[in-house]
Scaffold this active site. Structure first.
Site, PDB file in Angstrom:
ATOM      1  N   ASP A 225       0.834  -1.212   0.000  1.00 19.67           N
ATOM      2  CA  ASP A 225       0.000   0.000   0.000  1.00 19.67           C
ATOM      3  C   ASP A 225       0.864   1.255   0.000  1.00 19.67           C
ATOM      4  OD1 ASP A 225       0.793  -0.840   2.518  1.00 19.67           O
ATOM      5  OD2 ASP A 225      -1.084  -0.355   3.529  1.00 19.67           O
ATOM      6  N   ASP A 249       0.849  -7.178 -10.787  1.00 19.20           N
ATOM      7  CA  ASP A 249      -0.132  -6.841 -11.827  1.00 19.20           C
ATOM      8  C   ASP A 249      -0.619  -5.409 -11.619  1.00 19.20           C
ATOM      9  OD1 ASP A 249      -2.011  -7.229 -13.944  1.00 19.20           O
ATOM     10  OD2 ASP A 249      -3.572  -7.523 -12.427  1.00 19.20           O
ATOM     11  N   ASP A 253       0.775  -1.648 -13.630  1.00 19.86           N
ATOM     12  CA  ASP A 253      -0.128  -0.754 -14.372  1.00 19.86           C
ATOM     13  C   ASP A 253      -0.068   0.663 -13.815  1.00 19.86           C
ATOM     14  OD1 ASP A 253      -1.021  -2.773 -16.055  1.00 19.86           O
ATOM     15  OD2 ASP A 253      -3.110  -2.126 -15.940  1.00 19.86           O
TER      16      ASP A 253
HETATM   17  C1  IPM Z   1      -1.284  -8.532 -17.524  1.00 15.23           C
HETATM   18  C2  IPM Z   1      -2.768  -8.716 -17.714  1.00 15.23           C
HETATM   19  C3  IPM Z   1      -3.101 -10.173 -17.399  1.00 15.23           C
HETATM   20  C4  IPM Z   1      -2.761 -10.419 -15.956  1.00 15.23           C
HETATM   21  C5  IPM Z   1      -4.563 -10.605 -17.665  1.00 15.23           C
HETATM   22  C6  IPM Z   1      -5.049 -10.169 -19.028  1.00 15.23           C
HETATM   23  C7  IPM Z   1      -4.726 -12.096 -17.505  1.00 15.23           C
HETATM   24  O1  IPM Z   1      -3.487  -7.833 -16.935  1.00 15.23           O
HETATM   25  O2  IPM Z   1      -0.512  -9.142 -18.271  1.00 15.23           O
HETATM   26  O3  IPM Z   1      -0.890  -7.777 -16.645  1.00 15.23           O
HETATM   27  O4  IPM Z   1      -3.555 -10.130 -15.051  1.00 15.23           O
HETATM   28  O5  IPM Z   1      -1.664 -10.897 -15.697  1.00 15.23           O
HETATM   29 MN    MN Z   2      -2.256  -6.470 -15.790  1.00 11.54          MN
END
Ligand code: IPM
Ligand code: MN
Length: 383
Positions: A225, A249, A253
């Site tokens: 966090d 993940d 992002d």
């Molecule tokens: C990523 C994507 C994948 C994940 C999904 C589409 C399965 O978000 O490559 O980060 O969660 O790993």
């Molecule tokens: Mn992802």
């Protein structure tokens, strides 16, 4: 060198940007005297139409017979998400590839290119400290590959996703993190939730044990966090981050938002044999597919990572990265990375708004100036 690459364009913009990455790879092959054999295979909705499966055996065979996989994007438009062609499309394609080829770690660089600060959502003072990090995510453990269960107890529906780590999985990620840090600024941040989760406590313990083999690397533990907050407040503090599947993940992002567009981000998923899958993490962007406006940079940079990590062609990888940087510096912009995208309405005469193909042309033009021996740009003779 002769190498075979499985090329899986997939759906949406995947097909358009893959075409451009392939053009770049051909220029690299010519310039550096390599032969790349490209084997195209189907994945995602495109494969479903042809074979009735998102990842048919034919495609897996092509991948097995290759030295690396260049992957586009899979998935359909939101409005069609209930059609069988798209249901579980990403899961079936991407997770199956990860599991089949044991891609244990995922590498995602996040860097703000000089001159691109204005499209970042972060303030100039924050970016001035220099944002250039690498997120390493464990890819085969955690809730992704634990037991999934759904049911009903006493009339109450429940669902659960088991999230487990064993020490061997953690060691693989930790070594990848320390080794990557050794090639960079020698700082590793290991991210977990050790104040709550048992699996995170094991994670922290094992990473610490592995650290004794890397006395030259400065290791820091951080709670997830807090890390999410630090990525936004002061991303320049990070060099290499290593973390578990689910945290990785989400954090990768978040980090990908810093350069300003997913269209600038590449990703590599690698196994212990150096075999890997290279893809832009941005998705199939069906809303802009077929218009010739998608940013090809993420796919092109993914091809650069392929050369670096699977073919040990560091000079060639850098040549591509430098060409991308130079094209950006020269002002070429696809729609996702213009100043107006960032809400800036002031006129900037250096910006040249271009489509997918013209952006690649600009990158190839820069690549052509590279000296094949040094990977650097040819010196321009001055009178
Ligand atoms: C990523 C994507 C994948 C994940 C999904 C589409 C399965 O978000 O490559 O980060 O969660 O790993
Ligand atoms: Mn992802």
């Amino acid at each position: 060198m002769q190498r075979t690459i499985a090329v899986l364009p997939g759906d949406g913009i995947g097909r358009e940007v893959m075409r451009e990455a392939v053009r770049v790879l051909k220029v690299v092959a010519d310039k550096f005297g390599h032969e790349f054999h490209l084997n195209e295979g189907s994945a995602g909705g495109a494969a479903y139409e042809k074979y009735g499966a998102h990842l048919p055996q034919e495609t897996l065979d092509i991948c097995s017979a290759s030295d690396a996989i260049l992957f586009g994007s899979v998935g359909g438009p939101v409005s069609e998400s209930t059609l069988p062609k798209w249901v579980d499309c990403e899961r079936n394609s991407i997770l199956t590839l990860r599991k089949t080829f044991k891609f244990a770690v995922n590498l995602r660089p996040a860097k703000v290119y000089s001159g691109m600060e204005e499209i970042s959502p972060l303030k100039k003072e924050v970016l001035d400290r220099g944002v250039d990090m690498l997120i390493i995510r464990e890819l085969l453990g955690d809730a992704y590959f634990g037991r999934h269960e759904e049911g009903e107890r006493n009339g109450v529906r429940y669902a659960s996703d088991e999230s487990e780590y064993n020490e061997d999985q953690i060691k693989v990620a930790a070594h990848a993190g320390f080794k990557a840090a050794r090639l960079r600024k020698k700082r590793l941040t290991s991210v977990d939730k050790a104040n709550v989760l048992t699996a995170s406590r094991l994670w922290r313990k094992v990473v610490k044990e592995v650290s004794s083999e890397y006395p030259d690397i400065q290791l820091e533990d951080m709670l997830v966090d807090n890390c999410a907050m630090q990525l936004i407040k002061d991303p320049a503090q990070f060099d290499v981050i290593v973390t578990s599947n689910m945290f990785g993940d989400i954090l990768s992002d978040a980090a990908a938002a810093i350069p300003g567009s997913l269209g600038l981000c590449a990703s590599a998923s690698i196994n212990d044999q150096g075999f890997g899958l290279y893809e832009p993490p941005g998705g199939s962007a069906q809303d802009i597919a077929g218009k010739g406006i998608a940013n090809p940079i993420a796919q092109i940079l993914s091809a650069a990572l392929l050369l670096r990590y699977s073919f040990a062609m560091e000079t060639e990888a850098q040549a591509i990265e430098n060409a991308v940087e130079a094209a950006l510096k020269a002002g070429y912009r696809t729609g996702d990375i213009t100043r107006s995208t960032a809400g800036d309405t002031t006129k900037n005469s250096t910006e040249k708004l271009v489509g997918t193909e013209a952006m690649t042309n600009a990158i190839i033009e820069e690549l052509e100036k590279t000296n094949a021996k040094s990977g650097k740009k040819e010196a321009v003779a001055t009178a």
